[in-house]
Design an enzyme around this catalytic site. Structure first.
Site, mmCIF file in Angstrom:
data_model
loop_
_atom_site.group_PDB
_atom_site.id
_atom_site.type_symbol
_atom_site.label_atom_id
_atom_site.label_comp_id
_atom_site.label_asym_id
_atom_site.label_seq_id
_atom_site.Cartn_x
_atom_site.Cartn_y
_atom_site.Cartn_z
ATOM 1 N N ILE A 1 0.724 -1.377 0.249
ATOM 2 C CA ILE A 1 -0.065 -0.522 0.034
ATOM 3 C C ILE A 1 0.422 1.246 -0.230
ATOM 4 O O ILE A 1 0.051 2.575 -0.454
ATOM 5 C CB ILE A 1 -1.020 0.034 1.126
ATOM 6 C CG1 ILE A 1 -2.329 0.891 0.539
ATOM 7 C CG2 ILE A 1 -0.523 0.208 2.207
ATOM 8 C CD1 ILE A 1 -3.025 0.940 1.362
ATOM 9 N N SER B 1 -7.974 -4.126 10.141
ATOM 10 C CA SER B 1 -8.108 -5.222 11.855
ATOM 11 C C SER B 1 -8.264 -6.547 11.220
ATOM 12 O O SER B 1 -8.532 -7.073 12.346
ATOM 13 C CB SER B 1 -10.008 -4.822 11.700
ATOM 14 O OG SER B 1 -9.812 -3.941 13.047
ATOM 15 N N GLY C 1 -5.874 -8.188 10.173
ATOM 16 C CA GLY C 1 -3.846 -8.243 10.724
ATOM 17 C C GLY C 1 -3.587 -8.756 12.095
ATOM 18 O O GLY C 1 -4.824 -9.486 12.876
ATOM 19 N N ASN D 1 -2.820 2.832 14.621
ATOM 20 C CA ASN D 1 -3.363 2.362 16.254
ATOM 21 C C ASN D 1 -4.206 3.529 16.961
ATOM 22 O O ASN D 1 -3.707 4.734 16.300
ATOM 23 C CB ASN D 1 -2.411 1.521 16.829
ATOM 24 C CG ASN D 1 -1.071 2.579 17.429
ATOM 25 O OD1 ASN D 1 -2.047 3.391 18.304
ATOM 26 N ND2 ASN D 1 -0.414 2.089 17.089
ATOM 27 N N GLY E 1 2.626 -3.799 11.034
ATOM 28 C CA GLY E 1 2.218 -3.663 10.271
ATOM 29 C C GLY E 1 1.746 -2.560 9.462
ATOM 30 O O GLY E 1 2.788 -1.969 8.692
ATOM 31 N N VAL E 2 0.609 -2.603 8.414
ATOM 32 C CA VAL E 2 0.742 -1.752 7.790
ATOM 33 C C VAL E 2 0.714 -0.179 8.060
ATOM 34 O O VAL E 2 1.554 1.331 7.678
ATOM 35 C CB VAL E 2 -0.952 -1.543 7.282
ATOM 36 C CG1 VAL E 2 -1.111 -0.443 6.856
ATOM 37 C CG2 VAL E 2 -1.682 -2.239 6.244
ATOM 38 N N ASP E 3 0.462 0.670 9.680
ATOM 39 C CA ASP E 3 0.271 1.647 10.243
ATOM 40 C C ASP E 3 2.117 1.834 10.529
ATOM 41 O O ASP E 3 2.419 3.251 9.978
ATOM 42 C CB ASP E 3 -0.085 0.902 11.372
ATOM 43 C CG ASP E 3 0.668 2.322 12.555
ATOM 44 O OD1 ASP E 3 0.422 3.601 11.587
ATOM 45 O OD2 ASP E 3 -0.030 2.084 13.816
#
Length: 174
Positions: free
Chosen positions: A11, A122, A124, A24, A32-34
Site C-alpha cells: 500500500i 483489522s 492482521g 492504532n 503492520g500497515v501502520d
C-alpha cells in the site's frame, strides 16, 4: 460510479490521492500497515499525528473514526488514519469496522480525493477473520460509492492486499 479494484501489493507504493492507514489509536505508528506507512512516509506524518494528539485527539483516535494527515514521502497526497476494532467472538463489532471504511471515505470526500487505497482493516494483528472483514469492507464501500443517488466523488477505490490469502478472500467477497 467508482470502480473497485483489488490488487496484491504494498500500500505504501500506491500513487493515489489518499492511502488509508490501519492505525492504532495513539496515531504514533506501530506494526503492520501502520508501521510501514510511517516508515516509508517519513517524519512529516508523525509530526502531524503528534499535533493531532496534542489538540483534537488527546485520548487517541476513537475506534471507527478517521482523520487525515500529509502523506510525507509516500506517492499519495494524504494518509487517512482509521482505527479498526479488535475482533471479539463475544461481541459484534462489525458496525465499528464498517465505520472505518465509511469515515475514511467521508474524510476522503472532504479532501477532494478521487482515488483511495485501502488495506484490509483489522484483519492482521487485530484478528478479524479475513472472509468477514472482506465482506464488511466491500459491502460498506459499495454502499458509500455505488448505486442510485450516490455522488461521483470517487473514480477508483483500491483494496491493496498484502498476500494471496487476503486477495483470495476479497476476490471471493467481490
Amino acid at each position: 460510479m467508482a470502480t473497485i479494484r483489488l490488487l496484491r501489493g504494498d500500500i505504501t507504493e500506491q500513487s493515489v490521492d489518499a492511502v488509508v492507514n490501519a492505525a492504532n489509536s495513539s496515531l504514533l505508528g506501530g506494526g503492520g500497515v501502520d508501521g510501514a506507512i510511517h516508515r516509508r512516509g517519513g517524519p512529516e506524518i508523525l509530526a502531524e499525528c503528534r499535533a493531532l494528539r496534542a489538540s483534537r485527539y488527546r485520548e487517541g483516535l476513537p475506534t471507527g473514526r478517521a482523520v487525515a494527515t500529509t502523506a510525507g514521502r509516500l506517492p499519495a497526497r494524504w494518509v487517512i488514519h482509521t482505527v479498526g476494532p479488535v475482533w471479539s467472538p463475544a461481541e459484534d463489532r462489525s458496525g465499528q469496522l464498517a465505520s472505518c471504511y465509511r469515515e475514511s471515505l467521508r474524510v476522503a470526500r472532504e479532501l477532494g480525493a478521487r482515488t483511495v487505497a485501502f488495506p484490509a482493516v483489522s484483519t492482521g494483528a487485530y484478528g478479524w477473520p479475513l472472509d468477514d472483514g472482506a465482506r464488511i469492507a466491500l459491502r460498506t464501500v459499495r454502499e458509500e460509492t455505488q448505486g442510485p443517488g450516490k455522488d461521483e466523488a470517487f473514480e477508483e477505490i483500491r483494496f491493496v492486499l498484502f498476500d494471496q490469502r487476503a486477495h483470495d478472500a476479497f476476490s471471493a467477497a467481490l
